[in-house]
Write a protein that holds these residues in place. Structure first.
Motif, PDB file in Angstrom:
ATOM      1  N   SER A 156      30.117 -34.070  97.600  1.00 55.89           N
ATOM      2  CA  SER A 156      30.472 -32.869  96.832  1.00 55.89           C
ATOM      3  C   SER A 156      29.249 -32.271  96.177  1.00 55.89           C
ATOM      4  N   ASN A 157      28.336 -33.159  95.811  1.00 57.56           N
ATOM      5  CA  ASN A 157      27.171 -32.726  95.077  1.00 57.56           C
ATOM      6  C   ASN A 157      26.291 -31.776  95.887  1.00 57.56           C
ATOM      7  N   ILE A 158      26.202 -32.036  97.181  1.00 54.24           N
ATOM      8  CA  ILE A 158      25.379 -31.169  98.023  1.00 54.24           C
ATOM      9  C   ILE A 158      25.972 -29.772  98.101  1.00 54.24           C
ATOM     10  N   LEU A 159      27.286 -29.703  98.357  1.00 48.35           N
ATOM     11  CA  LEU A 159      27.914 -28.385  98.412  1.00 48.35           C
ATOM     12  C   LEU A 159      27.725 -27.667  97.085  1.00 48.35           C
ATOM     13  N   ARG A 160      27.894 -28.428  96.016  1.00 47.59           N
ATOM     14  CA  ARG A 160      27.765 -27.840  94.690  1.00 47.59           C
ATOM     15  C   ARG A 160      26.371 -27.213  94.519  1.00 47.59           C
ATOM     16  N   GLN A 161      25.348 -27.947  94.965  1.00 44.17           N
ATOM     17  CA  GLN A 161      23.985 -27.420  94.837  1.00 44.17           C
ATOM     18  C   GLN A 161      23.815 -26.135  95.641  1.00 44.17           C
ATOM     19  N   LEU A 162      24.420 -26.118  96.838  1.00 44.79           N
ATOM     20  CA  LEU A 162      24.288 -24.919  97.670  1.00 44.79           C
ATOM     21  C   LEU A 162      25.017 -23.733  97.036  1.00 44.79           C
ATOM     22  N   PHE A 163      26.175 -24.014  96.447  1.00 44.67           N
ATOM     23  CA  PHE A 163      26.889 -22.950  95.733  1.00 44.67           C
ATOM     24  C   PHE A 163      26.069 -22.473  94.541  1.00 44.67           C
ATOM     25  N   ASP A 164      25.494 -23.431  93.811  1.00 45.95           N
ATOM     26  CA  ASP A 164      24.716 -23.093  92.628  1.00 45.95           C
ATOM     27  C   ASP A 164      23.532 -22.197  92.966  1.00 45.95           C
TER      28      ASP A 164
END
Lengths: 279, 203, 203
Positions: free
Chosen positions: C145-153
């Motif tokens: 989840s953290n990777i997607l979150r970073q990409l969204f951020d």
């Protein structure tokens, strides 16, 4: 032995009373069923459990026969699934043969294969139970969750943000695809990582079709870069992604002559070695 | 902004302690600030932060850190996060009172592990260091590289050292991240292996 | 008998408003709870959450959501996070005041893009629109989840539309900001895609 004395076992939602004698398992269903087990030891453990016997008292003959009966149901289409199961079957056959032979009076050095199998089963059963206990622990990202927050606003943080090159993307794709299975050895981190060179050379060759070895070098990487690039090219050739084409030397004769006796002419020679992208 | 760079003198704590009552207010404020800085670092860090790292980054004494962490914990009580200490340090996590809500709204965040992966992980955890073929021996199944890749990807296992046998296969160990993920602070805290007696009489 | 229209009535808000002062306390408590639930979802979500999504997940009226967000903002003032509204929804972010501290302690955090993040981004860039499970399929590992979150951020990806399969998973696309960050003016300018099939069968 008593096959009707089954514990409550189920294949999917259906309770199964008599196994294996009365149940015809079609090969297709059987393949799916095998996937329910983590392997032949798991399957064997299930058979023992189904017969409701003490592991140390495991009646090897009936269990063996049940196991073999199931394995013989496998049609050839599903052999790829069954390698480990067939290996176990052969172990069981060996044990069965041994048990059927009269026991020699002279003691042998060899270990009792049945005892060995039971030991393995016990060890497996222990690990299986331990893995269930592990699964019952409170686990991050299943039972508890990390708090995710965003960094301060981009403009504030971005002041020193570098620009990224689009080749980063393509290199990462190459790395992903070219990454071999995890090899069991540690890799010293080099100043010039091999994987980077493989990715970069792959990209250059697949874009340009063909190039000389010399052109593929990153001059900034120095001697070690040449060595790593060479290994990278060898690796790509091994994987049949890159081929070598010999081109006619079109350098003028004097240059050739001049470097003929010079040990540094390796560079010059390799200029005629053109590498070509095959994929 | 953060002018706490001096190596030994980060906040006006020690002097105020002996001084007038008015300065105690000030002391309190700066502890509050330190606790906020800790909160920021824990949020911004990709991995848990040890007490040592926090002390170093914020130039704190052991005592100051302890006090600031207490302040932080008190402040967090009004919200939904917990300060959690793991094998590799402190991290912020969502209080488990809310796990049900998260599982319901974001089912994809709930990660299931296959039996094969759990068994492989258990062999490594309980019998480490092990080689790839030790795992195959125990499980009786060829080890799929996908399972190992997932374990490496999660950072739960690493290769360290070699077994001095033919081919010098690498030895696998579990990591601090593995302990973190399973809420353990030490390998000793792994659930005990079931004993053989229980295993033998399977029912 | 009190006639409550329960189709629009998740928390006891409307009736109490007209009732005795004692119930106002109750109203307040439940608003506080709702604000905590919002906080939980914002911490747990990979992508920013729109007002619509929050109202749906927590069965809130527009007014209740507005009030709960105000309560949340007030509570956050005591800590280091801000409620931030972006074009694609709400998210919690560390207050700008702390950007200096973060850059000082984690200078590499902004520059370094992990291999896992780059792979995920590449799959989205080249195969868009894709679902989360498409990415897992290509990469062969579960997506954190953290990777997607970073990409969204970073604003490099957005959710737009759904795939008409089981569960209607959201479809991911890259954004104009992604193109900017990589110095591209159009998706056509991405380096040509290597023939992955060929590479896979050969290696």
């Amino acid at each position: 032995m008593d096959t009707s004395n089954t514990t409550a076992l189920r294949i999917y939602q259906t309770p199964v009373q008599h196994l294996p004698d009365d149940l015809y398992v079609p090969p297709q269903a059987f393949a799916i069923w095998l996937e329910q087990f983590a392997g032949p030891l798991d399957f064997l453990l299930y058979l023992v459990k189904k017969n409701n016997v003490d592991l140390t008292q495991m009646p090897i003959l009936p269990i063996t026969e049940q196991y073999l009966a199931y394995i013989s149901e496998l049609d050839t289409e599903h052999f790829e699934l069954a390698g480990d199961y067939l290996l176990m079957a052969s172990t069981l056959i060996a044990i069965k043969t041994e048990l059927l032979l009269p026991t020699p009076d002279t003691p042998t050095d060899e270990r009792d294969p049945k005892a060995e199998l039971i030991e393995r089963l016990e060890e497996y059963a222990q690990i299986k139970a331990a893995s269930q206990r592990l699964d019952n622990l409170i686990r991050l990202e299943r039972d508890v969750f990390l708090a995710m927050v965003s960094m301060p606003s981009q403009d504030v943080m971005n002041a020193e943000l570098p620009n990224y090159s689009p080749t980063l993307l393509i290199d990462s794709l190459f790395k992903m695809q070219l990454q071999p299975d995890y090899q069991m050895h540690t890799i010293k981190t080099d100043i010039v990582p091999l994987s980077d060179r493989i990715a970069s050379i792959s990209r250059q060759l697949s874009t340009d079709g063909a190039r000389s070895f010399y052109e593929l070098l990153d001059k900034a990487q120095g001697k070690i870069g040449v060595v790593v690039s060479f290994v990278a090219v060898l690796e790509l050739i091994k994987r049949q992604l890159v081929g070598v084409v010999y081109t006619e030397p079109n350098n003028d004769a004097s240059t050739l002559m001049k470097y003929d006796t010079d040990p540094s002419d390796i560079n010059n020679q390799s200029q005629e070695l053109t590498l070509q992208w095959l994929a | 902004m953060v002018d706490i760079d001096d190596s030994k003198q980060p906040i006006e704590a020690k002097p105020t302690r002996a001084a007038a009552t008015a300065s105690i207010e000030e002391d309190h404020t700066s502890l509050e600030d330190v606790s906020k800085h800790i909160e920021v670092l824990l949020h911004a860090s990709e991995a848990p932060l040890t007490a040592h790292a926090l002390r170093k980054h914020l130039s704190l004494s052991t005592k100051e850190l302890k006090q600031a962490l207490e302040v932080l914990e008190r402040r967090l009580e009004t919200g939904v996060l917990n300060l959690h200490e793991t094998a590799s340090g402190y991290r912020l996590q969502i209080s488990d009172d809310y796990s049900g809500l998260i599982q319901q709204v974001f089912p994809q965040r709930q990660e299931r592990l296959s039996q094969a992966l759990l068994e492989t992980l258990s062999v490594i955890a309980y019998k480490q260091p092990v080689t790839r073929s030790d795992i195959e021996q125990v499980r009786g199944v060829t080890l799929s590289s996908n399972i190992l890749r997932q374990l490496f990807d999660k950072g739960w296992i690493i290769e360290k050292g070699f077994k001095e046998t033919l081919g010098r296969p690498a030895l696998l160990h579990t990591t601090a991240q593995f302990l973190d993920a399973f809420g353990l602070s030490h390998l000793d805290e792994l659930p005990p292996m079931p004993d053989l007696e229980t295993i033998r009489t399977l029912s």
